[in-house]
Structure formats: C-alpha cells, structure tokens
Design a protein around this motif. Sequence first.
Motif, PDB file in Angstrom:
ATOM      1  N   ALA A   1       2.107 -25.342  15.596  1.00 58.20           N
ATOM      2  CA  ALA A   1       1.528 -24.870  14.265  1.00 58.20           C
ATOM      3  C   ALA A   1       0.963 -26.334  13.725  1.00 58.20           C
ATOM      4  O   ALA A   1      -0.188 -26.198  13.039  1.00 58.20           O
ATOM      5  CB  ALA A   1       2.649 -24.639  13.184  1.00 58.20           C
ATOM      6  N   ALA A   2       1.479 -27.461  14.022  1.00 55.82           N
ATOM      7  CA  ALA A   2       0.753 -28.741  13.531  1.00 55.82           C
ATOM      8  C   ALA A   2       1.556 -29.819  14.503  1.00 55.82           C
ATOM      9  O   ALA A   2       2.759 -29.840  14.954  1.00 55.82           O
ATOM     10  CB  ALA A   2       1.271 -28.800  12.110  1.00 55.82           C
ATOM     11  N   SER A   3       0.787 -30.847  14.787  1.00 49.98           N
ATOM     12  CA  SER A   3       1.340 -32.029  15.215  1.00 49.98           C
ATOM     13  C   SER A   3       0.807 -33.266  14.315  1.00 49.98           C
ATOM     14  O   SER A   3      -0.144 -33.552  13.799  1.00 49.98           O
ATOM     15  CB  SER A   3       0.755 -32.322  16.620  1.00 49.98           C
ATOM     16  OG  SER A   3       1.131 -33.328  17.330  1.00 49.98           O
TER      17      SER A   3
ATOM     18  N   ASP B   1      -0.432 -43.093  19.394  1.00 54.95           N
ATOM     19  CA  ASP B   1      -1.356 -42.197  20.034  1.00 54.95           C
ATOM     20  C   ASP B   1      -2.575 -43.060  20.258  1.00 54.95           C
ATOM     21  O   ASP B   1      -3.414 -42.871  21.302  1.00 54.95           O
ATOM     22  CB  ASP B   1      -1.563 -40.920  19.202  1.00 54.95           C
ATOM     23  CG  ASP B   1      -0.386 -40.145  18.696  1.00 54.95           C
ATOM     24  OD1 ASP B   1       0.468 -39.925  19.817  1.00 54.95           O
ATOM     25  OD2 ASP B   1      -0.278 -39.560  17.812  1.00 54.95           O
ATOM     26  N   THR B   2      -2.924 -43.914  19.407  1.00 51.52           N
ATOM     27  CA  THR B   2      -4.164 -44.710  19.357  1.00 51.52           C
ATOM     28  C   THR B   2      -4.171 -45.753  20.346  1.00 51.52           C
ATOM     29  O   THR B   2      -5.102 -45.965  21.092  1.00 51.52           O
ATOM     30  CB  THR B   2      -4.514 -45.679  18.129  1.00 51.52           C
ATOM     31  OG1 THR B   2      -3.293 -46.452  17.702  1.00 51.52           O
ATOM     32  CG2 THR B   2      -4.410 -44.431  16.832  1.00 51.52           C
TER      33      THR B   2
ATOM     34  N   LEU C   1      -1.810 -36.215  24.141  1.00 54.81           N
ATOM     35  CA  LEU C   1      -1.397 -37.090  22.865  1.00 54.81           C
ATOM     36  C   LEU C   1      -0.378 -36.127  22.144  1.00 54.81           C
ATOM     37  O   LEU C   1      -0.337 -34.990  22.213  1.00 54.81           O
ATOM     38  CB  LEU C   1      -2.403 -37.667  22.087  1.00 54.81           C
ATOM     39  CG  LEU C   1      -3.501 -38.526  22.664  1.00 54.81           C
ATOM     40  CD1 LEU C   1      -4.686 -38.556  21.570  1.00 54.81           C
ATOM     41  CD2 LEU C   1      -2.897 -39.712  23.036  1.00 54.81           C
ATOM     42  N   GLY C   2       0.073 -36.770  21.321  1.00 58.97           N
ATOM     43  CA  GLY C   2       1.276 -36.155  20.315  1.00 58.97           C
ATOM     44  C   GLY C   2       2.814 -36.231  20.446  1.00 58.97           C
ATOM     45  O   GLY C   2       3.271 -35.723  21.527  1.00 58.97           O
ATOM     46  N   HIS C   3       3.641 -37.123  19.601  1.00 61.72           N
ATOM     47  CA  HIS C   3       4.907 -37.274  19.556  1.00 61.72           C
ATOM     48  C   HIS C   3       5.702 -36.514  18.893  1.00 61.72           C
ATOM     49  O   HIS C   3       6.990 -36.453  18.880  1.00 61.72           O
ATOM     50  CB  HIS C   3       5.366 -38.675  19.504  1.00 61.72           C
ATOM     51  CG  HIS C   3       4.578 -39.611  20.443  1.00 61.72           C
ATOM     52  ND1 HIS C   3       3.292 -40.376  20.312  1.00 61.72           N
ATOM     53  CD2 HIS C   3       5.141 -40.360  21.399  1.00 61.72           C
ATOM     54  CE1 HIS C   3       3.151 -41.274  21.228  1.00 61.72           C
ATOM     55  NE2 HIS C   3       4.080 -41.401  22.038  1.00 61.72           N
ATOM     56  N   GLU C   4       5.298 -35.743  18.218  1.00 59.22           N
ATOM     57  CA  GLU C   4       6.009 -34.579  17.264  1.00 59.22           C
ATOM     58  C   GLU C   4       5.248 -33.510  17.156  1.00 59.22           C
ATOM     59  O   GLU C   4       4.159 -33.590  16.972  1.00 59.22           O
ATOM     60  CB  GLU C   4       6.747 -35.254  16.085  1.00 59.22           C
ATOM     61  CG  GLU C   4       5.522 -36.013  15.394  1.00 59.22           C
ATOM     62  CD  GLU C   4       5.863 -36.855  14.146  1.00 59.22           C
ATOM     63  OE1 GLU C   4       7.285 -36.802  13.764  1.00 59.22           O
ATOM     64  OE2 GLU C   4       5.348 -38.030  13.741  1.00 59.22           O
ATOM     65  N   CYS C   5       5.878 -32.239  16.725  1.00 62.23           N
ATOM     66  CA  CYS C   5       5.325 -31.036  16.218  1.00 62.23           C
ATOM     67  C   CYS C   5       6.110 -30.077  15.571  1.00 62.23           C
ATOM     68  O   CYS C   5       7.423 -30.377  15.509  1.00 62.23           O
ATOM     69  CB  CYS C   5       4.669 -30.413  17.678  1.00 62.23           C
ATOM     70  SG  CYS C   5       5.684 -29.519  18.553  1.00 62.23           S
ATOM     71  N   SER C   6       5.555 -29.162  15.084  1.00 58.49           N
ATOM     72  CA  SER C   6       6.259 -27.996  14.569  1.00 58.49           C
ATOM     73  C   SER C   6       5.532 -26.813  15.006  1.00 58.49           C
ATOM     74  O   SER C   6       4.135 -26.718  15.670  1.00 58.49           O
ATOM     75  CB  SER C   6       6.215 -28.046  13.054  1.00 58.49           C
ATOM     76  OG  SER C   6       5.007 -27.922  12.762  1.00 58.49           O
ATOM     77  N   GLY C   7       6.209 -25.662  15.121  1.00 58.71           N
ATOM     78  CA  GLY C   7       5.939 -24.418  15.719  1.00 58.71           C
ATOM     79  C   GLY C   7       6.870 -23.386  15.938  1.00 58.71           C
ATOM     80  O   GLY C   7       7.848 -23.371  15.263  1.00 58.71           O
TER      81      GLY C   7
ATOM     82  N   TYR D   1      -1.000 -32.714  20.806  1.00 54.13           N
ATOM     83  CA  TYR D   1      -2.314 -32.429  20.385  1.00 54.13           C
ATOM     84  C   TYR D   1      -2.667 -31.170  21.067  1.00 54.13           C
ATOM     85  O   TYR D   1      -3.787 -31.359  22.013  1.00 54.13           O
ATOM     86  CB  TYR D   1      -3.340 -33.553  20.771  1.00 54.13           C
ATOM     87  CG  TYR D   1      -3.119 -34.800  19.858  1.00 54.13           C
ATOM     88  CD1 TYR D   1      -2.128 -35.077  19.116  1.00 54.13           C
ATOM     89  CD2 TYR D   1      -4.372 -35.769  19.773  1.00 54.13           C
ATOM     90  CE1 TYR D   1      -1.943 -36.257  18.432  1.00 54.13           C
ATOM     91  CE2 TYR D   1      -4.110 -36.945  18.798  1.00 54.13           C
ATOM     92  CZ  TYR D   1      -3.011 -36.980  18.338  1.00 54.13           C
ATOM     93  OH  TYR D   1      -2.961 -38.285  17.467  1.00 54.13           O
ATOM     94  N   ALA D   2      -2.001 -30.042  21.186  1.00 57.03           N
ATOM     95  CA  ALA D   2      -2.420 -28.834  21.900  1.00 57.03           C
ATOM     96  C   ALA D   2      -2.066 -27.598  21.325  1.00 57.03           C
ATOM     97  O   ALA D   2      -1.229 -27.808  20.142  1.00 57.03           O
ATOM     98  CB  ALA D   2      -1.923 -28.979  23.481  1.00 57.03           C
ATOM     99  N   GLU D   3      -2.347 -26.557  21.783  1.00 60.26           N
ATOM    100  CA  GLU D   3      -1.946 -25.345  21.277  1.00 60.26           C
ATOM    101  C   GLU D   3      -0.553 -24.702  21.653  1.00 60.26           C
ATOM    102  O   GLU D   3       0.177 -24.042  20.877  1.00 60.26           O
ATOM    103  CB  GLU D   3      -2.731 -24.214  21.466  1.00 60.26           C
ATOM    104  CG  GLU D   3      -4.391 -24.283  21.000  1.00 60.26           C
ATOM    105  CD  GLU D   3      -5.421 -23.211  21.258  1.00 60.26           C
ATOM    106  OE1 GLU D   3      -6.035 -22.850  20.362  1.00 60.26           O
ATOM    107  OE2 GLU D   3      -5.119 -22.601  22.340  1.00 60.26           O
TER     108      GLU D   3
END
Length: 690
Positions: free
Chosen positions: A78-80, A86-87, A104-110, A137-139
């Motif tokens: 849903a979101a990262s 990441d930079t 990239l992306g070290h955390e997410c929700s979904g 950073y993905a679906e």
Amino acid sequence: MTHTRVHSIPCHAAIYLHSHFHSKVSILTTPHHRSLGCVAVEAMKAVVITTPGDPEVLQLHDVDDPLINDGEVLIKVAASALNRADTFQRKGLYELPSGKTPYLGHECSGTILAVGNNVTRWKIGDKVCALLDGGGYAEKVAVTASQVLPIPPGVSLEDAASLPEVACTVWSTVFMTSKLSAAETFLVHGGASGIGTFAIQIAKCQGARVFATAGSDEKLAACKDLGADVVINYKTEDFVARVKEETGGKGVDVILDHIGGSYLQRNLDSLNIDGRLFLISIMGGAIGEVNLNGMLTRRLTIHALDMMNLDVAARLRFRSAEKKAEIIREVEKNVWPAVAAGKERGEPCPQEISTDFDCCEWNKEMKAVVITTPGGPEVLQLQEVEDPHIGDDEVLIRVEATALNRADTLQRKGSYPPPKGASPYPGLECSGTIESIGKNVSRWKVGDQVCALLAGGGYAEKVAVPAGQVLPVPPGISLKDAASFPEVSCTVWSTVFMMSRLSKGETFLIHGGSSGIGTFAIQIAKYRGARVFVTAGSEEKLAFCKDIGADVCINYKTEDFVARVKEETGGQGVDVILDCMGASYYQRNLDSLNFDGRLFIIGFQGGTSTQTDLRTLFAKRLTVQGAGLRNRSIENKAVIVSEVEKNVWPAIAEGKVKPVVYKHFPLSEAAEAHRLMESSQHIGKILLVP
C-alpha cells in the motif's frame, strides 16, 4: 488517535522524491495490468536503479513478481517509506545483502496476498506493515514472516509504512541496548528527523526527560509539541553547556547521535556518570577526539550499530534474521501499545526548511555557491547572499580564487556539515585581498594580499576568517595560484611533520600522489630530505610524480604496493604513510610499515570499517593516527598556520615547492569543477575564480 505528516506520492514519482528528500515520505503503489493477447495478466511494477547515480536513474519498470520461500509472506504494498539508505543504494555506495531483492525500500505497509509453508500467524487478507531487506518500492514484496507487524490500532494502512524502521531503530538502540529507563534523561540529536520525532515520543511514553537538538525555531517548536522537555538550537547554542545547565552539571544518561566524529567528545562531555552514547550514523565524520581518561573516570559507554554502513536503515538491513525477529517482537510488545494509546503518534519528520536566500530581507551584496539540497554537482547554484560579518579577531577577504578539496564534495552530499558558526558555503582555502579588519587585528591591514585556511565560505566573492589563519602570499607565487597552498600545506605539515615527525633520511609513502595533497607532500618531503614513495593509478600521473621528486612510483592498479615497498626497502618497510583511503588499505598499510612506523589517515575513500590484526601493531610498535583540519579549534589552526609559514614558506620562496594547478573554473561553474574532481582525472589542484 494517530497524527501523521506523511507526504504521499505515486510510485512513478520516486525520482522527484530522491531529488527533494527532506521528509518522511510514503510511496503509494497502484496496480498495473498489461494485455497478453485476449487475456489481462497482472504484472508487477518496481522502481529500478538503472545505473548508480543521481535521482534520474530511478525508473519504473515491469518486473517479475517476487517468489516467496518457506517462512515468508507476499505483501501487496500500500505504501513504502523513504530512508536515507535508499539514496546511498541508488548511488551504489554499499552492496546488497546476499540473495536479497535489488529494489529499494526498507519498510512498507499493505495486505498479505500469499503465505509460505511454516507461516502460522499470518493469513491472506491481513493488513500489516513490515521491516524489509529491500523491495518496498514495488507493488509486491516478499518478506520473512517474523519481520511483519500488525497495523497499530488507530493508524491507517498507508501511514503505517512510516513506523517499522524508526520503531525498530529507536527501540533496539535506546531501550534494548542502552537501556534507557523511567526517570532517566535522554538527548536525541536531530529531533526533527524521522528517528528524532519517534524517539522523543516513545522516550516520553517510557517516562524519560527528553532533550532534543534541531536547527530552526520551527523544528524546535515541533519537537516541543511532540513532548521534548528541553529543546536546543545547535546553530546558536552550545548543547553541552545547555545540557549541563538543565541537569545541574550532571549531564544526561543516554544520547542518540547521528553526527559522529564532530560531536563525539562533546557528546561524552554531556553524559552523566554511567552515561551511554549510541552512535547511529557519522554525518559529521568518522574521526573524533576522545578523552579516554574522562570515559574511565565517569564509566561511560559508547555503542554503535553492528554494521559500519552509511545509514541506520542500512545497518538494520544487514542484521541477522534472528536479530531482526527479536527486535520486531520487542517493538510489538513495547511500542505498539503506546501507539494504540495515542501516546506515540507515528510522527514522521516535519518538512525540512530549505535555505531560500531570495526570500530574506538581506542586503544582497555578494555571490556565493549555495548547496541548494544535498546531492550531485547540479545542486551547486550561484546565488546572491548577504555579505559576511567579521568579528573582532577576523579579517574580510575579497576572494581572488578558492581551491577544491574532497571535503567540499562530501559537504555537497550532506555527509560533512560545516562546524558550528562556520559559513554554510563550501571552500576550505582561498587567496585574495583584505577589505576590512576587526578591532583586535594588528598584523594585517586593508589592501594586503593574502591566502587563508578556512572553515568554509571560500566559494564566494568575500569571506570572513580568523586573522590567525591568514598567511602572506609566498614570494614568487601569483595571487590566484596562492589559493592552492593553505589547505594542503596545513594538512601535510600538521600530519606528516608535526604529528608523525617525518625526519631527514626516513622513508615516506603517499597514497594518491597526483592529488593536491600528494603533489604538495612529495615536494615538501623531498625538501626535508626524505625518500618518497607514491601510488597513483596511471602512467601519466606516475610520471608527473616522478618529475616533481618522487623516488619510487607504484601503479596501484597493476602492482601490489606492499610487495613493492618491501622490495625497495630491503624488506623493512617505510617509516611514515599518509593515507586517504582508510579501511580498504588499512591492513596493507600496516604491513608496509617499518618498526616504529607511523600511519596517518586523512580520508576514507576506501571505507571506514575494517578488521585488523592488532598483533601487527604490537609486534612492530606501530602508531595509527587520524585527524582533519576543519573541526579543529581556531587556536590550534593558528598554531599550524604559524608553523607552516615558518617551515614551508621558505621552501616555496626557494622554488623547491611549486603550485600544481590543473585547471581554473569560473565560480558559476562550480558543478563542472566538482564533476572533474570526482572523475579523478586531474593532477594537483582545481581552482574556482569569482
């Protein structure tokens, strides 16, 4: 009830986010379908790093769905949230953990789409957030089930993406390791950051008295609003003095710090007896002076995360699955109830306040190169700014030229902030004409042509500098070329001669012999009677080093410098090494030293973390030192400048040491000058001319 300031933006706008990375930001994902004949097949999109570089290398591509293993779940994102790691990954500054996703992306929700064998807690349809090894950073993303957390009550699915990394970082460092307890005192630097805003709230919830530093009144007000008891503007206040004042001279019990070297001793000075300092980054440099006696007498502890990577999220990323699972369990047990109770609001970082010189009611009388935001060379912009004001012990110099140094590129990237009270503009040395003097200045007068060692501000038309850091232009040197001398001469003389005490007849190895530091060090060491060894990466550079006096030239790309040094010294090794590489050369440097040899480290182009066999130091009675100039006291710099004028300027006057200037650029082309420096194609110094 949660209260968040998450800035959300679609996944395809990742380039914009990396160009304007100030706040805690969530990337929203949207489903994408492609047509395959008459059948619609869902395909996953992810942000791909097409090549290491600036934000434009981030591209949204169709990629394969992730496969889940036993013990993993598949999450529809849903979101990262963005993290500074990441930079760094985008720039290619650290390697990924083995076998992990390249995205990239070290955390997410979904929402959980599938579960692997051996997963019992989670089921399809569960709303969750997670600490990732990458892939946010993905679906869709596959993640170890033990790194998944339920959405805290009262927090939206989207906003929950802002919690896993900060919660795990703060709880594991401040509470699990440093063991902050109720009624203790806690100082967090960067209180307005994502880490800082979370740390303020959870520390207050746990009963601590909270101190926070930040750089603007708006940020301090935000920290106060979140619960900080004492807020300190690090730009206008001495945080050590304020901490002592607020604690009756005792100091705080725990400090969470991301600055590192430039704050190290001041942090230790701010601690109470049995105090604990936890380092989570080194934005202020990796080298700091430490009073070991003070540590012993007050029983102080310094903790650091177990991986010397560039960012907090990167370090969490490299921890073992078992350790991350332990941290996740502790966070759910201790932090989630506070979030649910509304005592910790999941507050991401407030929007940073950028320095907009055009909005200020200033008397704009000069131009300077401004770092508009940390990043690549393109962030350097020539702008109108206020004239500098001089103090009683300072002079104002109209700049004729300023020289580039590697530290300028680090400052541009945001990893080497200027010392407190110094100019925010890059530039550590200059030459020019004195325009005005402070009331306590006796040696210099208006109209004198000089060069100077600066703490910053050389990329400008005018700069204020303490009078003790000013030197006359050496005889026979043009005013413009004199800008190439202050930083290199003070660096080399203070390290190689004042501290490492290179003497006549000894052997001396310089890494990066064709650099500004290297070309100067070759000449002054030969003048002082040493036998000089150098390394460089091309035959052209080696030939130049030979031409200015190097005795032994080694191509580090084709030769083993340790073997060559041993061969040229009859197996003994050299007496002194001046090194800009750091970790990647550390053990080889030790192997290249003679008995009683001295290694002086002035840079970390090859990294800051390494393992070493201490038996080498003991067996050969070796000395290892590290230091920089910029953060030294004004008094110490004045001593160095005085020694340079006494010992180095005569060599220049005799023509034994000459300026090595590769190219001049207009001040307006500072970005091009930085690109040239970072290409390492130059020999000697690069100058900017207003």
